[in-house]
Design a protein around this motif. Structure first.
Motif, short mmCIF file in Angstrom:
data_model
loop_
_atom_site.label_atom_id
_atom_site.label_comp_id
_atom_site.label_asym_id
_atom_site.label_seq_id
_atom_site.Cartn_x
_atom_site.Cartn_y
_atom_site.Cartn_z
N LYS A 8 -1.53 0.68 -8.96
CA LYS A 8 -0.66 0.88 -10.14
C LYS A 8 0.79 0.46 -9.90
O LYS A 8 1.63 0.64 -10.77
N ARG A 9 1.06 -0.13 -8.75
CA ARG A 9 2.46 -0.37 -8.39
C ARG A 9 3.16 -1.36 -9.32
O ARG A 9 4.39 -1.33 -9.45
N ASN A 10 2.39 -2.24 -9.96
CA ASN A 10 2.99 -3.21 -10.89
C ASN A 10 2.68 -2.91 -12.35
O ASN A 10 2.82 -3.78 -13.21
N SER A 11 2.26 -1.66 -12.61
CA SER A 11 2.05 -1.25 -14.01
C SER A 11 3.38 -1.28 -14.75
O SER A 11 4.44 -1.08 -14.14
N PRO A 12 3.35 -1.52 -16.06
CA PRO A 12 4.61 -1.60 -16.83
C PRO A 12 5.51 -0.37 -16.69
O PRO A 12 6.73 -0.50 -16.78
N VAL A 13 4.91 0.79 -16.45
CA VAL A 13 5.72 2.01 -16.35
C VAL A 13 6.19 2.28 -14.93
O VAL A 13 6.93 3.24 -14.69
N ALA A 14 5.78 1.45 -13.96
CA ALA A 14 6.25 1.62 -12.58
C ALA A 14 7.73 1.23 -12.49
O ALA A 14 8.24 0.50 -13.34
N HIS A 15 8.39 1.71 -11.47
CA HIS A 15 9.84 1.52 -11.37
C HIS A 15 10.26 0.42 -10.39
O HIS A 15 11.45 0.15 -10.25
N ALA A 16 9.29 -0.19 -9.71
CA ALA A 16 9.61 -1.27 -8.78
C ALA A 16 8.61 -2.42 -8.97
O ALA A 16 8.04 -2.94 -8.02
N VAL A 17 8.41 -2.79 -10.22
CA VAL A 17 7.45 -3.84 -10.56
C VAL A 17 7.82 -5.15 -9.84
O VAL A 17 8.98 -5.55 -9.81
N ASP A 18 6.81 -5.77 -9.25
CA ASP A 18 6.95 -7.06 -8.56
C ASP A 18 7.85 -7.00 -7.32
O ASP A 18 8.33 -8.04 -6.86
N PHE A 19 8.06 -5.82 -6.79
CA PHE A 19 8.87 -5.71 -5.57
C PHE A 19 7.97 -5.70 -4.33
O PHE A 19 8.11 -6.53 -3.44
N TRP A 20 7.05 -4.75 -4.28
CA TRP A 20 6.20 -4.59 -3.10
C TRP A 20 4.98 -5.50 -3.17
O TRP A 20 4.36 -5.62 -4.23
N ASP A 21 4.61 -6.11 -2.05
CA ASP A 21 3.36 -6.87 -2.02
C ASP A 21 2.82 -6.91 -0.59
O ASP A 21 3.47 -6.50 0.37
N TYR A 22 1.60 -7.40 -0.47
CA TYR A 22 0.95 -7.46 0.84
C TYR A 22 1.71 -8.36 1.80
O TYR A 22 1.86 -8.04 2.98
N ASN A 23 2.22 -9.46 1.31
CA ASN A 23 2.91 -10.40 2.18
C ASN A 23 4.13 -9.76 2.84
O ASN A 23 4.40 -9.97 4.03
N SER A 24 4.87 -8.95 2.07
CA SER A 24 6.05 -8.30 2.65
C SER A 24 5.63 -7.29 3.72
O SER A 24 6.30 -7.15 4.75
N PHE A 25 4.51 -6.61 3.50
CA PHE A 25 4.01 -5.65 4.49
C PHE A 25 3.56 -6.35 5.77
O PHE A 25 3.98 -6.00 6.87
N ILE A 26 2.72 -7.36 5.63
CA ILE A 26 2.15 -8.00 6.81
C ILE A 26 3.21 -8.80 7.56
O ILE A 26 3.20 -8.90 8.79
N THR A 27 4.17 -9.36 6.84
CA THR A 27 5.25 -10.10 7.49
C THR A 27 6.13 -9.16 8.29
O THR A 27 6.52 -9.46 9.43
N ALA A 28 6.46 -8.01 7.72
CA ALA A 28 7.25 -7.02 8.44
C ALA A 28 6.53 -6.55 9.69
O ALA A 28 7.13 -6.33 10.75
N SER A 29 5.20 -6.42 9.60
CA SER A 29 4.42 -5.89 10.72
C SER A 29 4.42 -6.82 11.92
O SER A 29 4.18 -6.38 13.05
N ALA A 30 4.70 -8.10 11.70
CA ALA A 30 4.69 -9.06 12.81
C ALA A 30 5.71 -8.71 13.87
O ALA A 30 5.56 -9.05 15.05
N VAL A 31 6.76 -8.01 13.49
CA VAL A 31 7.78 -7.57 14.45
C VAL A 31 7.23 -6.47 15.36
O VAL A 31 7.58 -6.38 16.54
N TYR A 32 6.34 -5.63 14.81
CA TYR A 32 5.92 -4.43 15.51
C TYR A 32 4.49 -4.47 16.06
O TYR A 32 4.11 -3.63 16.87
N GLN A 33 3.69 -5.43 15.62
CA GLN A 33 2.33 -5.52 16.17
C GLN A 33 2.32 -5.74 17.69
O GLN A 33 1.51 -5.13 18.39
N PRO A 34 3.22 -6.57 18.26
CA PRO A 34 3.24 -6.70 19.72
C PRO A 34 3.64 -5.40 20.43
O PRO A 34 3.41 -5.27 21.64
N GLN A 35 4.23 -4.46 19.68
CA GLN A 35 4.59 -3.16 20.26
C GLN A 35 3.47 -2.13 20.10
O GLN A 35 3.60 -0.99 20.54
#
Length: 314
Positions: free
Chosen positions: A71-98
């Motif tokens: 529901k994160r991109n539902s019209p009534v959500a407050h951060a539509v089109d902000f969060w996505d899988y790519n941002s999560f997995i890209t951020a994780s690249a810094v910490y996966q080696p840890q």
């Protein structure tokens, strides 16, 4: 001020873009001081023993992310089109080696991702009350606190983490950060000036996920465990920990992150909501909620906080 903010967001995006574009997953194994270490594509580009295991995208892909946060991109959500899988997995690249999401076998890895995202989902959900699907369907609805009651500037830390003129340190991010001293500490860890520019966390989702992962991988104080260490079982409780009913498992991750904000108060709603997200995500990811463990491991209802708050507002 706004120009500087924009430049940082663009530089963060530019920094990560080449990494995300590299779809290589070639396993390279080397011996470092007699021990096995690996690199494995862009997610695990730094030589590490953890990178000899699967990477996060091997078991947690875009469709899994969509199932957890439908529901994160539902019209009534407050951060539509902000969060996505790519941002999560890209951020994780810094910490996966840890070891983030790369510690142990597949079951352990999946449990850690479910646990981390349970905190994220619970803390960013807008699905309370009568919303369709309930709280667990509405994770990542927010990227910042909508109606802050104060600017969260604590003058006690004015020498180490002085509040920037006009800045407000209300909750922002995937695991929301509050107060100037927390923005300062996390900013130091990420090498990003969050103290002077707290707004960066609501402008760039990769950075927002990174800030949450930094909190997950970093102990609040020296001599204490990180949520990661607590969850994957690399933390060994002391006698004092055992007496305080702090055990390895999901419950103690809440103790590290929130202290007496949710722990040591019995089965209160603020704690149960986070636990509910974890169990639900374990089911959605095919792990099964029974892997969450018994009540005393799953919750922090009876735990003594690691760091009792020195004032109620913190």
């Amino acid at each position: 001020f706004k120009v500087a903010s924009l430049l940082l967001v663009l530089s963060v995006a530019a920094f990560f873009a080449p990494v995300a574009a590299d779809s290589s997953d070639q396993l390279i194994v080397k011996s470092v001081q007699g021990k096995k270490a690996c690199t494995r594509g862009w997610e695990c580009a730094t030589l590490s023993r953890f990178c000899c295991n699967q990477t996060i995208s091997d078991f947690f892909q875009t469709y899994n992310f969509e199932e957890l946060f439908p529901k994160r991109n539902s019209p009534v959500a407050h951060a539509v089109d902000f969060w996505d899988y790519n941002s999560f997995i890209t951020a994780s690249a810094v910490y996966q080696p840890q070891g983030f999401g790369t510690t142990g076998g597949k079951l352990s890895q999946m449990k850690e991702i479910a646990a981390f995202l349970a905190h994220v989902g619970a803390k960013t959900s807008c699905g309370y009350g009568v919303a369709t699907g309930g709280p667990t369907a509405w994770g990542l609805c927010y990227n910042h606190e909508l109606s802050p009651s104060q600017d969260y500037c604590d003058e006690y830390f004015k020498y180490d983490y002085p509040c920037a003129p006009g800045a407000q340190y209300y909750g922002r991010g995937a695991i929301p950060i509050y107060w100037n001293y927390n923005y300062g500490k996390v900013g130091e860890g990420l090498k990003v000036d969050l103290l002077n520019h707290p707004e960066y966390l609501e402008q760039n989702a990769t950075l927002a996920f990174q800030a949450a992962m930094y909190q997950w991988m970093t102990p609040a104080k020296k001599g204490q465990p990180s949520p990661h260490e607590v969850l994957v079982g690399s933390w060994k409780p002391t006698r004092n920990d055992t007496l305080a009913k702090r055990l390895p498992g999901f419950g103690t991750t809440m103790n590290v992150l929130y202290g007496d904000g949710v722990c040591g108060q019995g089965d209160v709603d603020s704690m149960n909501n986070i636990v509910t997200h974890y169990l639900y995500y374990l089911d959605l990811m095919g792990v099964g909620r029974e892997e969450g463990g018994p009540h005393e491991v799953l919750t922090c209802a009876e735990q003594v906080p690691f760091n009792p708050s020195y004032k109620s507002s913190s």
